[in-house]
Design an enzyme around this catalytic site. Structure first.
Site, PDB file in Angstrom:
ATOM      1  N   ASN A   1      12.928 -41.734   5.394  1.00  0.00           N
ATOM      2  CA  ASN A   1      14.446 -41.660   6.233  1.00  0.00           C
ATOM      3  C   ASN A   1      13.534 -43.292   7.716  1.00  0.00           C
ATOM      4  OD1 ASN A   1      12.496 -39.281   6.987  1.00  0.00           O
ATOM      5  ND2 ASN A   1      13.550 -39.219   9.414  1.00  0.00           N
TER       6      ASN A   1
ATOM      7  N   VAL B   1      -5.511 -24.970   8.566  1.00  0.00           N
ATOM      8  CA  VAL B   1      -6.902 -24.313   7.961  1.00  0.00           C
ATOM      9  C   VAL B   1      -7.275 -23.530   7.461  1.00  0.00           C
ATOM     10  CG1 VAL B   1      -8.129 -23.411   9.744  1.00  0.00           C
ATOM     11  CG2 VAL B   1      -6.893 -25.008  10.031  1.00  0.00           C
TER      12      VAL B   1
ATOM     13  N   LYS C   1      -7.258 -27.141   3.899  1.00  0.00           N
ATOM     14  CA  LYS C   1      -7.024 -28.253   3.859  1.00  0.00           C
ATOM     15  C   LYS C   1      -7.206 -28.601   5.030  1.00  0.00           C
ATOM     16  CE  LYS C   1      -2.543 -26.450   0.611  1.00  0.00           C
ATOM     17  NZ  LYS C   1      -1.381 -26.535   0.601  1.00  0.00           N
TER      18      LYS C   1
END
Length: 381
Positions: free
Chosen positions: A107, A337, A341
């Site tokens: 979008n 966390v 990641k």
């Protein structure tokens, strides 16, 4: 009630109501907004956001974190005992920058944020891009025909009868997709011939790079990604008009009754997961930063790749999703966390705001403000 008891009760109540405060002076930002008595100064207005409160402060924090991404150099870190002589060299360490992953949903390419993304890719301000199928096709379609401003309240049945597709308050004429088909099918034909005759193994990112080359339009961020060799990953390449075109093409060149003998154009997603994760794993000495607009597939794909290196060092999320349904889109950085990641000591913020509002402002105060620095080639380790 005796006087002594009365005063005892009052003292007890006062001690609760007027509990002594911890002194925050010097340790916290004082809340105050922009003073328009100083005139209209947009740079100062944006700077004041960090002290305004609520999501204005979160946007101010996001600007600060992105500037930290852009300012970071390996020279800011002490050399480790086992690093090589080259890695100890001062000039080399000063040249090593943060690797920036940019993720966004389709979008935003439908909107004018596409032009902000194009600016970043054109000037090599980001290193890796992740988006959805719509984030690919909408960029290409806009090179063929425009998208228009409509209204959120336009009735769907009436629009359908007029051949108009609504994306929020944007309108995309159905003719745009006909033009897209006429443009892309011959490209797929050529790619199929290369697959057969030259044994080319196509991956989504290779397909996207080829489309960027073929569109050959400077308004396209995919064109600049191809030209600047910035990888664009899209694991959900078939989810959209692009998938429709691949579906139609499979009947033209493939054999639906004998797919094992002739599957048509083949796209290998395994090659891309290795390439995408490799962008994080092989970042080497560089820190990594994530800027993610919206949620869903791009958000998770960027975060998951950074898990392969024990987490990103910087993360800025901009979306309006909430975490209370357990969705990845709504998850705050701290949830990432827990998965490894994002690193525990990383600089992170989530801005709860429409990215069409927040992202251009963020870019103005970060990437665009440092545009001269990007005239030099950013280090690729």
């Amino acid at each position: 009630m005796g006087e002594a008891l009365k005063y005892s009760i009052m003292d007890s109540v006062r001690s609760v109501v007027f509990k002594e405060s911890e002194n925050l002076e010097g340790s916290c930002t004082k809340i105050e907004g922009y003073d328009f008595n100083k005139g209209v100064n947009y740079a100062e207005l944006i700077k004041s956001m960090v002290s305004t409160g609520f999501q204005a402060s979160n946007l101010g924090d996001a600007i600060a974190i992105v500037n930290q991404m852009l300012d970071w150099r390996l020279s800011h870190e002490l050399p480790t005992e086992d690093c090589s002589e080259e890695e100890r060299d001062v000039a080399y360490r000063e040249s090593v920058t943060c690797k920036i992953f940019l993720g966004f949903t389709s979008n935003l390419v439908s909107s004018g944020v596409r032009d902000t993304v194009r600016y970043l890719v054109q000037h090599r301000m980001v290193d890796v891009v992740v988006t959805t199928a719509g984030g690919i096709e909408e960029d290409l379609i806009k090179c063929l025909a425009p998208t228009y401003k409509g209204d959120f309240s336009l009735p769907g049945a009436s629009l359908r009868s007029k051949g108009l597709n609504r994306i929020g308050n944007l309108l995309v004429p159905n003719d745009n997709y006909c033009k897209f088909e006429n443009w892309i099918i011959p490209v797929f034909d050529q790619m199929y011939e290369e697959q057969i005759n030259e044994k080319v193994l196509w991956t989504p990112s290779k397909v996207i790079a080829r489309l960027g080359k073929e569109i050959n339009d400077e308004t396209s961020y995919l064109y600049w990604a191809y030209k600047n060799r910035i990888p664009v990953f899209c694991p959900g390449l078939t989810d959209g008009s692009l998938g429709d075109m691949l579906y139609f093409h499979s009947f033209k060149k493939g054999d639906p009754d004998n797919p094992d003998l002739n599957p048509g154009l083949v796209i290998d997603i395994v090659g891309d997961i290795r390439a995408m994760n490799g962008e994080a794993v092989h970042a080497g000495l560089r820190k990594t930063g994530m800027i993610i607009l919206g949620g869903g597939l791009p958000k998770h794909h960027v975060c998951n790749a950074n898990m392969m290196r024990n987490g990103a060092d910087f993360a800025v999320f901009i979306n309006t999703a909430q975490e209370f349904d357990g969705s990845d889109s709504g998850a705050r950085p701290d949830e990432a966390v827990s998965w490894g990641k994002i690193r525990g000591g990383a600089k992170t913020v989530k801005v709860h705001c429409d990215a069409t509002i927040a992202f251009p402002i963020l870019v103005a105060e970060t990437f665009a403000a440092k545009s001269k620095e990007f005239s030099q080639i950013r280090c690729q380790v």
